[in-house]
Design a protein around this motif. Structure first.
Motif, PDB file in Angstrom:
ATOM      1  N   LEU A  16      97.804  51.984 -96.393  1.00 42.66           N
ATOM      2  CA  LEU A  16      96.518  52.146 -97.068  1.00 42.66           C
ATOM      3  C   LEU A  16      96.672  52.626 -98.508  1.00 42.66           C
ATOM      4  CD1 LEU A  16      94.301  53.657 -94.228  1.00 42.66           C
ATOM      5  CD2 LEU A  16      94.341  51.303 -95.072  1.00 42.66           C
ATOM      6  N   LYS A  17      97.793  53.276 -98.828  1.00 42.74           N
ATOM      7  CA  LYS A  17      98.032  53.685-100.217  1.00 42.74           C
ATOM      8  C   LYS A  17      98.064  52.484-101.147  1.00 42.74           C
ATOM      9  CE  LYS A  17      98.757  57.015-101.943  1.00 42.74           C
ATOM     10  NZ  LYS A  17      97.760  57.825-102.688  1.00 42.74           N
ATOM     11  N   ARG A  18      98.430  51.326-100.590  1.00 41.00           N
ATOM     12  CA  ARG A  18      98.478  50.118-101.407  1.00 41.00           C
ATOM     13  C   ARG A  18      97.102  49.749-101.960  1.00 41.00           C
ATOM     14  NH1 ARG A  18     103.399  48.708-103.248  1.00 41.00           N
ATOM     15  NH2 ARG A  18     104.973  49.118-101.673  1.00 41.00           N
ATOM     16  N   LEU A  19      96.054  50.248-101.315  1.00 40.27           N
ATOM     17  CA  LEU A  19      94.705  49.953-101.786  1.00 40.27           C
ATOM     18  C   LEU A  19      94.389  50.666-103.093  1.00 40.27           C
ATOM     19  CD1 LEU A  19      92.707  50.024 -98.426  1.00 40.27           C
ATOM     20  CD2 LEU A  19      93.818  48.082 -99.554  1.00 40.27           C
ATOM     21  N   ASP A  20      95.287  51.540-103.546  1.00 36.78           N
ATOM     22  CA  ASP A  20      95.107  52.171-104.858  1.00 36.78           C
ATOM     23  C   ASP A  20      95.002  51.118-105.961  1.00 36.78           C
ATOM     24  OD1 ASP A  20      95.124  54.700-103.813  1.00 36.78           O
ATOM     25  OD2 ASP A  20      97.143  55.217-104.506  1.00 36.78           O
ATOM     26  N   VAL A  21      95.624  49.966-105.759  1.00 38.62           N
ATOM     27  CA  VAL A  21      95.547  48.912-106.775  1.00 38.62           C
ATOM     28  C   VAL A  21      94.102  48.485-107.000  1.00 38.62           C
ATOM     29  CG1 VAL A  21      95.878  46.956-105.173  1.00 38.62           C
ATOM     30  CG2 VAL A  21      96.572  46.743-107.573  1.00 38.62           C
ATOM     31  N   ASP A  74      92.040  51.188 -87.558  1.00 34.39           N
ATOM     32  CA  ASP A  74      90.760  51.064 -88.263  1.00 34.39           C
ATOM     33  C   ASP A  74      90.812  50.082 -89.435  1.00 34.39           C
ATOM     34  OD1 ASP A  74      89.606  52.984 -86.584  1.00 34.39           O
ATOM     35  OD2 ASP A  74      90.243  54.622 -87.889  1.00 34.39           O
ATOM     36  N   LYS A  75      91.747  49.143 -89.385  1.00 33.81           N
ATOM     37  CA  LYS A  75      91.866  48.220 -90.514  1.00 33.81           C
ATOM     38  C   LYS A  75      90.615  47.368 -90.690  1.00 33.81           C
ATOM     39  CE  LYS A  75      94.223  44.402 -88.124  1.00 33.81           C
ATOM     40  NZ  LYS A  75      95.475  43.583 -88.112  1.00 33.81           N
ATOM     41  N   ASP A  76      89.890  47.115 -89.594  1.00 41.68           N
ATOM     42  CA  ASP A  76      88.681  46.287 -89.694  1.00 41.68           C
ATOM     43  C   ASP A  76      87.644  46.922 -90.608  1.00 41.68           C
ATOM     44  OD1 ASP A  76      89.785  44.422 -88.051  1.00 41.68           O
ATOM     45  OD2 ASP A  76      88.757  45.100 -86.237  1.00 41.68           O
ATOM     46  N   LYS A 110      97.018  41.065 -96.504  1.00 42.41           N
ATOM     47  CA  LYS A 110      97.992  42.021 -95.992  1.00 42.41           C
ATOM     48  C   LYS A 110      97.386  42.904 -94.903  1.00 42.41           C
ATOM     49  CE  LYS A 110     101.100  42.312 -99.965  1.00 42.41           C
ATOM     50  NZ  LYS A 110     100.643  41.133-100.715  1.00 42.41           N
ATOM     51  N   LEU A 111      96.125  43.280 -95.064  1.00 43.57           N
ATOM     52  CA  LEU A 111      95.463  44.091 -94.047  1.00 43.57           C
ATOM     53  C   LEU A 111      95.351  43.337 -92.722  1.00 43.57           C
ATOM     54  CD1 LEU A 111      92.583  45.865 -96.012  1.00 43.57           C
ATOM     55  CD2 LEU A 111      94.293  47.021 -94.595  1.00 43.57           C
ATOM     56  N   ARG A 112      95.004  42.064 -92.808  1.00 45.82           N
ATOM     57  CA  ARG A 112      94.837  41.278 -91.582  1.00 45.82           C
ATOM     58  C   ARG A 112      96.142  41.173 -90.801  1.00 45.82           C
ATOM     59  NH1 ARG A 112      91.581  37.581 -95.203  1.00 45.82           N
ATOM     60  NH2 ARG A 112      89.389  37.993 -94.707  1.00 45.82           N
ATOM     61  N   ASN A 113      97.262  41.238 -91.508  1.00 47.66           N
ATOM     62  CA  ASN A 113      98.564  41.057 -90.861  1.00 47.66           C
ATOM     63  C   ASN A 113      99.295  42.365 -90.573  1.00 47.66           C
ATOM     64  OD1 ASN A 113      98.623  38.148 -90.794  1.00 47.66           O
ATOM     65  ND2 ASN A 113      98.876  38.196 -93.015  1.00 47.66           N
ATOM     66  N   ILE A 164      88.754  46.094 -94.078  1.00 47.49           N
ATOM     67  CA  ILE A 164      88.574  44.654 -94.288  1.00 47.49           C
ATOM     68  C   ILE A 164      87.108  44.333 -94.587  1.00 47.49           C
ATOM     69  CG2 ILE A 164      88.602  42.401 -93.134  1.00 47.49           C
ATOM     70  CD1 ILE A 164      91.191  43.330 -91.713  1.00 47.49           C
ATOM     71  N   ASP A 165      86.201  44.904 -93.808  1.00 49.86           N
ATOM     72  CA  ASP A 165      84.773  44.639 -94.008  1.00 49.86           C
ATOM     73  C   ASP A 165      84.298  45.128 -95.370  1.00 49.86           C
ATOM     74  OD1 ASP A 165      84.631  43.498 -91.516  1.00 49.86           O
ATOM     75  OD2 ASP A 165      83.817  45.278 -90.515  1.00 49.86           O
ATOM     76  N   GLU A 166      84.745  46.325 -95.769  1.00 50.80           N
ATOM     77  CA  GLU A 166      84.332  46.874 -97.059  1.00 50.80           C
ATOM     78  C   GLU A 166      84.827  46.014 -98.213  1.00 50.80           C
ATOM     79  OE1 GLU A 166      85.868  50.819 -97.107  1.00 50.80           O
ATOM     80  OE2 GLU A 166      84.396  51.619 -95.686  1.00 50.80           O
ATOM     81  N   ILE A 167      86.089  45.597 -98.147  1.00 49.36           N
ATOM     82  CA  ILE A 167      86.666  44.799 -99.234  1.00 49.36           C
ATOM     83  C   ILE A 167      86.029  43.415 -99.280  1.00 49.36           C
ATOM     84  CG2 ILE A 167      88.786  43.745-100.101  1.00 49.36           C
ATOM     85  CD1 ILE A 167      90.295  46.157 -98.861  1.00 49.36           C
ATOM     86  N   LYS A 168      85.791  42.813 -98.104  1.00 44.90           N
ATOM     87  CA  LYS A 168      85.160  41.487 -98.063  1.00 44.90           C
ATOM     88  C   LYS A 168      83.782  41.512 -98.698  1.00 44.90           C
ATOM     89  CE  LYS A 168      85.135  38.946 -94.396  1.00 44.90           C
ATOM     90  NZ  LYS A 168      85.043  38.530 -92.979  1.00 44.90           N
ATOM     91  N   LYS A 169      83.023  42.543 -98.414  1.00 45.31           N
ATOM     92  CA  LYS A 169      81.676  42.640 -98.966  1.00 45.31           C
ATOM     93  C   LYS A 169      81.722  42.730-100.487  1.00 45.31           C
ATOM     94  CE  LYS A 169      77.476  45.474 -98.825  1.00 45.31           C
ATOM     95  NZ  LYS A 169      76.822  46.686 -98.251  1.00 45.31           N
TER      96      LYS A 169
END
Length: 326
Positions: free
Chosen positions: A230-235, A280-282, A272-275, A285-290
Motif C-alpha cells: 500500500l505504500k506504493r500508493l504514495d505515487v 481489503d484491497k477491494d 497491481k492491486l488486482r494481482n 480498488i473501488d476508491e481509485i476506480k471512482k
C-alpha cells in the motif's frame, strides 16, 4: 581535469549519500565519489539506522578522506536522510547519490560546468542501468549541453519517459532551491514529490548529454524492486499534489499533463492491486476506480493531450491486457 575547470573550481559542492543496509555496495559508491575530477567536495554519508555494517563502513571512509563526514541517526527513511544531509551541508551546490549506485568520475565537473557556463541553478545529466560493475565500461555517450525552460522540462517529465529525468540523483542543485523545500518524510516515491517543484523553482535547467549516473538494477532488498504494498500508493498522492500545483498556478497545459500522468499511475496501481494479496484491497480498488473515471472524463476534454495519448490511457483503463500482449 581541464585547465578551464581548474580555474573555476572555487565553490564547495556537497554530495549527500543516504545509506541503509548497503554494506555490499557502499564501498563502490563512495569510491566513485572520492575519485571525482572535481575535488572541492564535502561528502556527507548519512547512516540511516542501518542494522548491518553500513555505519561502520561510513566511519572507515571518513577516517580515510577528510572531505567525508558521517551522520548517524535513527531510521527515518530516504527522505529523512536526505533532509538531514541538506541541513548539514555547507556547499553552494548539492547532489544526492544513492548508496548502492555509482557515478562517473566527471559527474560533478560535468554538471557544475553546465550550471556555471549557462548561469542556471540546476543541471541534469543522463543515467544508465547496470547489473554488474563491468557493464559500465560499455556505456557510450556524447558531449554537449542545452538549456530548457522549467515549463518545457515539466512537460517532458510528465508526458514522455526519459531515463533519469524523474530522479534527483542525475542532477546538481544550487542550495537556494532547498530554502523552502524538503523531501516528504514518511513517504516513498520521494522524487515524484520534488522534481517538478525543483524544475519550476529553477526557471531554466541545463541538460548535459553525458551519462553521469550509474543506477544499479534489481538490488536485493531495494525498495524500488520490492513487492507491491500500500505504500506504493504514495505515487498517487505525489501526482495528485503535482496536478494541484499546476492548477493553482493556472498553467493549463501543464495541468493537463499532470492529470494525464495521475491517471496513468492510477491505472498502473489498479493493475497491481488486482494481482496482489493485500487485505481489503477491494476498498482501495473501488476508491481509485471512482477517481480515475472522473479524471479520465477531464482528460478527454483537455485539448493539449493528444488523441494518441488519450487512446493509450483508455486501453490502460479498460483493456489493459492488450498492451501486456505486445
Amino acid at each position: 581535469m581541464s585547465d578551464n575547470m581548474s580555474e573555476k573550481q572555487q565553490e564547495l559542492i556537497s554530495i549527500i549519500v543516504p545509506s541503509y543496509n548497503v554494506e555490499k555496495y557502499i564501498d563502490a559508491c563512495v569510491e566513485s565519489i572520492c575519485g571525482q575530477t572535481y575535488e572541492k567536495l564535502e561528502i556527507i554519508l548519512v547512516d540511516d539506522g542501518a542494522t548491518d555494517r553500513t555505519g561502520e563502513k561510513c566511519d572507515e571512509w571518513a577516517d580515510s578522506d577528510d572531505r567525508i563526514k558521517v551522520i548517524h541517526q535513527k531510521n527515518r527513511g530516504l527522505s529523512g536522510a536526505r533532509n538531514a544531509g541538506i541541513r548539514e551541508a555547507k556547499g553552494e551546490y548539492l547532489a544526492f547519490i544513492d548508496s548502492d549506485d555509482m557515478i562517473a568520475k566527471d559527474y560533478v565537473e560535468t554538471l557544475y560546468k553546465c550550471a556555471v557556463d549557462n548561469k542556471v541553478l540546476l543541471a541534469q545529466g543522463r543515467s544508465n542501468n547496470f547489473f554488474k560493475e563491468e557493464d559500465i565500461k560499455e556505456f557510450t555517450d556524447s558531449d554537449g549541453c542545452k538549456v530548457l525552460s522549467s515549463a518545457e522540462m515539466c512537460r517532458i517529465l510528465m508526458s514522455e519517459y526519459r531515463k533519469g529525468w524523474g530522479i534527483v540523483m542525475t542532477k546538481l542543485f544550487h542550495r537556494s532551491l532547498f530554502d523552502d523545500l524538503e523531501f516528504p518524510e514518511g513517504r516513498i516515491h520521494e522524487d515524484e514529490y520534488m522534481v517538478y517543484r525543483l524544475f519550476w523553482k529553477a526557471g531554466r535547467i541545463a541538460l548535459s548529454d553525458r551519462i553521469v549516473y550509474y543506477y544499479r538494477s534489481k538490488r536485493e532488498g531495494s525498495i524500488t524492486h520490492s513487492g507491491f504494498s500500500l505504500k506504493r500508493l504514495d505515487v498517487l498522492d505525489a501526482r495528485r499534489k503535482r496536478y494541484e500545483f499546476f492548477e493553482e498556478l493556472g498553467e493549463k497545459e501543464l495541468q493537463g499533463y499532470a492529470l494525464l500522468s495521475l491517471c496513468q499511475a492510477q491505472a498502473d496501481c489498479l493493475g497491481k492491486l488486482r494481482n496482489c494479496d493485500i487485505d481489503d484491497k477491494d476498498k482501495y480498488i473501488d476508491e481509485i476506480k471512482k477517481e480515475l473515471t472522473e479524471n479520465f472524463r477531464e482528460v478527454k476534454r483537455t485539448p493539449t493531450v493528444s488523441s494518441k495519448k488519450k487512446l493509450s490511457l483508455w486501453l490502460d483503463i479498460y483493456m489493459p491486457w492488450v498492451k501486456r500482449r505486445k
